[in-house]
Design a protein around this motif. Sequence first.
Motif, PDB file in Angstrom:
ATOM      1  N   SER A 160      -7.419 -39.213  23.789  1.00 50.76           N
ATOM      2  CA  SER A 160      -6.945 -38.037  23.034  1.00 50.76           C
ATOM      3  C   SER A 160      -5.801 -37.338  23.762  1.00 50.76           C
ATOM      4  CB  SER A 160      -8.090 -37.039  22.829  1.00 50.76           C
ATOM      5  OG  SER A 160      -9.110 -37.622  22.080  1.00 50.76           O
ATOM      6  N   ILE A 161      -5.960 -37.161  25.085  1.00 51.62           N
ATOM      7  CA  ILE A 161      -4.910 -36.488  25.865  1.00 51.62           C
ATOM      8  C   ILE A 161      -3.614 -37.300  25.823  1.00 51.62           C
ATOM      9  CG2 ILE A 161      -4.188 -35.819  28.210  1.00 51.62           C
ATOM     10  CD1 ILE A 161      -7.119 -35.139  28.798  1.00 51.62           C
ATOM     11  N   LYS A 182      -8.463 -26.249  38.425  1.00 49.58           N
ATOM     12  CA  LYS A 182      -7.425 -26.013  37.421  1.00 49.58           C
ATOM     13  C   LYS A 182      -6.113 -25.565  38.069  1.00 49.58           C
ATOM     14  CE  LYS A 182      -8.479 -23.905  33.512  1.00 49.58           C
ATOM     15  NZ  LYS A 182      -9.094 -22.910  32.595  1.00 49.58           N
ATOM     16  N   TYR A 218      -1.952 -37.082  22.480  1.00 48.67           N
ATOM     17  CA  TYR A 218      -1.292 -35.775  22.325  1.00 48.67           C
ATOM     18  C   TYR A 218       0.027 -35.750  23.095  1.00 48.67           C
ATOM     19  CZ  TYR A 218      -0.279 -30.818  22.500  1.00 48.67           C
ATOM     20  OH  TYR A 218       0.367 -29.609  22.390  1.00 48.67           O
ATOM     21  N   GLN A 242      -6.254 -27.765  30.101  1.00 47.95           N
ATOM     22  CA  GLN A 242      -7.590 -27.472  29.574  1.00 47.95           C
ATOM     23  C   GLN A 242      -8.313 -28.766  29.197  1.00 47.95           C
ATOM     24  OE1 GLN A 242      -8.988 -24.562  29.776  1.00 47.95           O
ATOM     25  NE2 GLN A 242     -10.900 -25.273  28.859  1.00 47.95           N
ATOM     26  N   ASP A 243      -7.579 -29.672  28.552  1.00 44.26           N
ATOM     27  CA  ASP A 243      -8.174 -30.956  28.162  1.00 44.26           C
ATOM     28  C   ASP A 243      -8.510 -31.795  29.395  1.00 44.26           C
ATOM     29  OD1 ASP A 243      -7.861 -30.184  25.570  1.00 44.26           O
ATOM     30  OD2 ASP A 243      -6.111 -31.427  25.150  1.00 44.26           O
ATOM     31  N   GLY A 266     -11.824 -30.857  31.082  1.00 45.23           N
ATOM     32  CA  GLY A 266     -12.977 -31.442  30.393  1.00 45.23           C
ATOM     33  C   GLY A 266     -13.099 -32.926  30.672  1.00 45.23           C
ATOM     34  N   LEU A 267     -11.944 -33.611  30.686  1.00 51.01           N
ATOM     35  CA  LEU A 267     -11.922 -35.048  30.961  1.00 51.01           C
ATOM     36  C   LEU A 267     -12.518 -35.342  32.333  1.00 51.01           C
ATOM     37  CD1 LEU A 267     -10.510 -38.006  30.506  1.00 51.01           C
ATOM     38  CD2 LEU A 267      -8.777 -37.068  31.983  1.00 51.01           C
ATOM     39  N   LYS A 275      -2.313 -26.485  27.664  1.00 47.55           N
ATOM     40  CA  LYS A 275      -3.118 -27.279  26.707  1.00 47.55           C
ATOM     41  C   LYS A 275      -3.585 -28.578  27.381  1.00 47.55           C
ATOM     42  CE  LYS A 275      -4.055 -29.549  22.666  1.00 47.55           C
ATOM     43  NZ  LYS A 275      -5.279 -30.303  22.907  1.00 47.55           N
ATOM     44  N   ILE A 276      -2.650 -29.278  28.056  1.00 46.79           N
ATOM     45  CA  ILE A 276      -3.007 -30.517  28.764  1.00 46.79           C
ATOM     46  C   ILE A 276      -4.009 -30.200  29.876  1.00 46.79           C
ATOM     47  CG2 ILE A 276      -2.123 -32.421  30.194  1.00 46.79           C
ATOM     48  CD1 ILE A 276       0.599 -32.007  28.698  1.00 46.79           C
ATOM     49  N   ASP A 292     -11.812 -39.029  25.679  1.00 51.55           N
ATOM     50  CA  ASP A 292     -10.994 -37.855  25.997  1.00 51.55           C
ATOM     51  C   ASP A 292      -9.640 -38.244  26.570  1.00 51.55           C
ATOM     52  OD1 ASP A 292     -13.001 -36.309  25.108  1.00 51.55           O
ATOM     53  OD2 ASP A 292     -13.436 -35.279  26.983  1.00 51.55           O
TER      54      ASP A 292
END
Length: 550
Positions: free
Chosen positions: A238-239, A191, A242, A215-216, A219-220, A212-213, A235
């Motif tokens: 979705s990113i 991260k 967004y 964190q997503d 997961g991706l 926010k990006i 995912d």
Amino acid sequence: AMITFAQYLQKCSYEGLSKLVKDVVDLAQTCTANEDAPKCTDSLPSIFLGEICQVEKLRDSYGDMADCCSKADPERHDCFLSFKVHQPDFIQPYQRPASDVICKEYQDNRMSFLGHFIYSVARRNPFLYAPVILGLAADYEHALESCCKEADIGACLDRKETAIRERAKKVSVKQQYACGILKEFGERTFKANKLVSLSQKYPQAPLPEILKILQDAKGLHKECCEGDMVECMDDMASIIAYMCSKQDVISSKIKPCCEKPVVERSQCIMEADYDEKPEGLPSLVERYLHDKEVCKGFEANHDAFLSEFLYEYSRRHPEFSTQLILRVTKGYETLLEKCCKTDNPADCYGNAVEELHKHIKETQELVKTNCEFLTTHSESEFLKALLVRYTKKMPQVSTDTLLEIGKKMTDIGKKCCHLPEDRRLPCSEGYLSIVIQDMCERQKTTPINDNIAHCCSDSYAYRRPCFTALGVDTKYVPPPFDPDMFNFDEKLCTASPAEQELGNMKLLINLIKRKPQMTEEQIKTIGDGFTAMVAKCCKQPDIDTCFGEE
């Protein structure tokens, strides 16, 4: 679904996998109509692996991989992942049909043609993320649309295919690298690394949007690295959706990407230019050193405080590598941990800025020195210098592997040293980190030496400086002298210049493996002597006798 199956079952035909794809699509439609139907609560990876385990004669084609089916998830999943073959030699190189045939196939049955393309790329690249493969399929379709109108279809497709292959290779290497960092160093390091690159690329975006990006994205990558390509695709979509919905606050550079079809957006956004830095950003010295509340903020919420520092520092310095910024942040963290325990923290970190500039200057000077050497010497001399340096650091590595590593590092020099000065450091340290990661992966299965093991596992940010600082491996015991190493014959005289050069390189490596303490002067003397010997003996009528005497 086709991508997922092709990446696991790399030996299966397109037709065979199409049956598995149909089963999964049928189940998806059943579950859409009735969520309580059997298997509808199973995870997607579990459904895909369940289908694979139903394949008849799985063991005949895949051997021990069939044993994975007897394990329970997540062990079953990890087991299947371990059997993916990077660069499979059992798949023949792609042979493109004749130009008129390929255009007709595409025009007559577009979906089947693109399905075969996706299958072909996925089975050859079992770790490539699904969104990237779909993006490459879109690129190939555009290539066909333009080339099939050309007079020389073949030449046009050759050019386009070369560019597509290069892009696939580049993205694949970077994705494997990202997965390696996540697996080796964990989420916190992953991260932090991603936070730096996002902040450098989108310096206008506010911190909450970047987080926010981030964190997503975490997961991706986890799903993509684990081979769950359906979730990976979902995912990513979705990113991207967004980011496109917030493009005004994230970056002006992604606007053209957001206007493209969905499958082309993610690759476009990844390749988009860095945004310009906001004007008039204040110095960080006041906020992070002179402010009396520094220790209070650091101690109250350690990670949030450092994330903010990382964001602020990164958006101001797109000319630095992510690894350098992580080293700066680690140094700052260590300083605060020490100084905030004292009665007068400000005095304790009084010379912090000077220390920081010293490390940055050392890193910049290293890049400058290497680039100057490359521009003032030949590629061959640059490669030789690298081979000398790295053979001394890790003489246990095979001659061919050392040559491979040296050539990769030379390619990095050629790629990065031609860039503007503000892009050289992120380019060179970024690509070197990938080469080092590859070396460290080899170290796991074929241990090299204790020094390499330490550099590989100690710290992600300090890996490159650790490798740079390594000297001669003092614990290394050279192999006994082998006279055959110096057994030269007339082939040296008939070899092409490239073959002669390769022979010189291998001789150099083998000499250092036997005498790691050799000085630059000694190496030069032997090299000059060898060149003179070849020049002399190749003119003699009895070449072999001359080589024997020399």
